[in-house]
Design a protein around this motif. Structure first.
Motif, PDB file in Angstrom:
ATOM      1  N   GLU A 225      47.186  37.491  32.060  1.00  0.00           N
ATOM      2  CA  GLU A 225      47.915  38.627  31.497  1.00  0.00           C
ATOM      3  C   GLU A 225      47.983  39.792  32.486  1.00  0.00           C
ATOM      4  O   GLU A 225      49.021  40.447  32.618  1.00  0.00           O
ATOM      5  N   LEU A 226      46.884  40.052  33.186  1.00  0.00           N
ATOM      6  CA  LEU A 226      46.878  41.129  34.185  1.00  0.00           C
ATOM      7  C   LEU A 226      47.872  40.833  35.306  1.00  0.00           C
ATOM      8  O   LEU A 226      48.600  41.730  35.750  1.00  0.00           O
ATOM      9  N   LEU A 227      47.899  39.602  35.757  1.00  0.00           N
ATOM     10  CA  LEU A 227      48.836  39.235  36.820  1.00  0.00           C
ATOM     11  C   LEU A 227      50.272  39.289  36.310  1.00  0.00           C
ATOM     12  O   LEU A 227      51.172  39.744  37.032  1.00  0.00           O
ATOM     13  N   ALA A 228      50.508  38.845  35.100  1.00  0.00           N
ATOM     14  CA  ALA A 228      51.859  38.880  34.520  1.00  0.00           C
ATOM     15  C   ALA A 228      52.373  40.312  34.420  1.00  0.00           C
ATOM     16  O   ALA A 228      53.566  40.564  34.653  1.00  0.00           O
ATOM     17  N   LYS A 229      51.498  41.256  34.107  1.00  0.00           N
ATOM     18  CA  LYS A 229      51.903  42.664  34.025  1.00  0.00           C
ATOM     19  C   LYS A 229      52.380  43.195  35.367  1.00  0.00           C
ATOM     20  O   LYS A 229      53.122  44.169  35.422  1.00  0.00           O
ATOM     21  N   GLN A 230      51.925  42.555  36.452  1.00  0.00           N
ATOM     22  CA  GLN A 230      52.347  42.945  37.797  1.00  0.00           C
ATOM     23  C   GLN A 230      53.439  42.003  38.319  1.00  0.00           C
ATOM     24  O   GLN A 230      53.722  41.998  39.515  1.00  0.00           O
ATOM     25  N   SER A 231      54.013  41.216  37.416  1.00  0.00           N
ATOM     26  CA  SER A 231      55.085  40.258  37.751  1.00  0.00           C
ATOM     27  C   SER A 231      54.642  39.234  38.791  1.00  0.00           C
ATOM     28  O   SER A 231      55.431  38.809  39.635  1.00  0.00           O
ATOM     29  N   ILE A 232      53.381  38.856  38.732  1.00  0.00           N
ATOM     30  CA  ILE A 232      52.853  37.835  39.629  1.00  0.00           C
ATOM     31  C   ILE A 232      52.765  36.529  38.849  1.00  0.00           C
ATOM     32  O   ILE A 232      52.016  36.427  37.873  1.00  0.00           O
ATOM     33  N   PRO A 233      53.541  35.525  39.271  1.00  0.00           N
ATOM     34  CA  PRO A 233      53.474  34.238  38.566  1.00  0.00           C
ATOM     35  C   PRO A 233      52.163  33.529  38.870  1.00  0.00           C
ATOM     36  O   PRO A 233      51.614  33.644  39.965  1.00  0.00           O
TER      37      PRO A 233
END
Length: 74
Positions: free
Chosen positions: A28-36
């Motif tokens: 979720e943290l990575l998704a918030k930064q648009s990191i797949p």
């Protein structure tokens, strides 16, 4: 004894649940930064193949992150 085996199984299930929660938190943290990110093995595999995170023992979290995002993801 059956009681000991049950306690070992319960401990493994609790550990896997904690690993799964951390995997989701990181995702979720990575998704918030648009990191797949793509989780590998572990609890996602257990859930997909066996329908439960307790179906196999997991010890760590493995995730694929595109190389261009390594610095931020690390």
């Amino acid at each position: 004894t059956i009681g000991t085996a049950r306690m070992i199984g319960l401990g493994a299930t609790m550990r896997n649940m904690a690993i799964d929660a951390e995997l989701r938190r990181i995702g979720e943290l990575l998704a918030k930064q648009s990191i797949p990110v793509a989780p590998l093995k572990g609890t996602p595999l257990a859930r997909q193949l066996f329908g439960s995170v307790s179906a196999r023992q997991c010890g760590d979290i493995d995730m694929l992150v595109p190389e261009r995002h390594w610095e931020v993801a690390y």
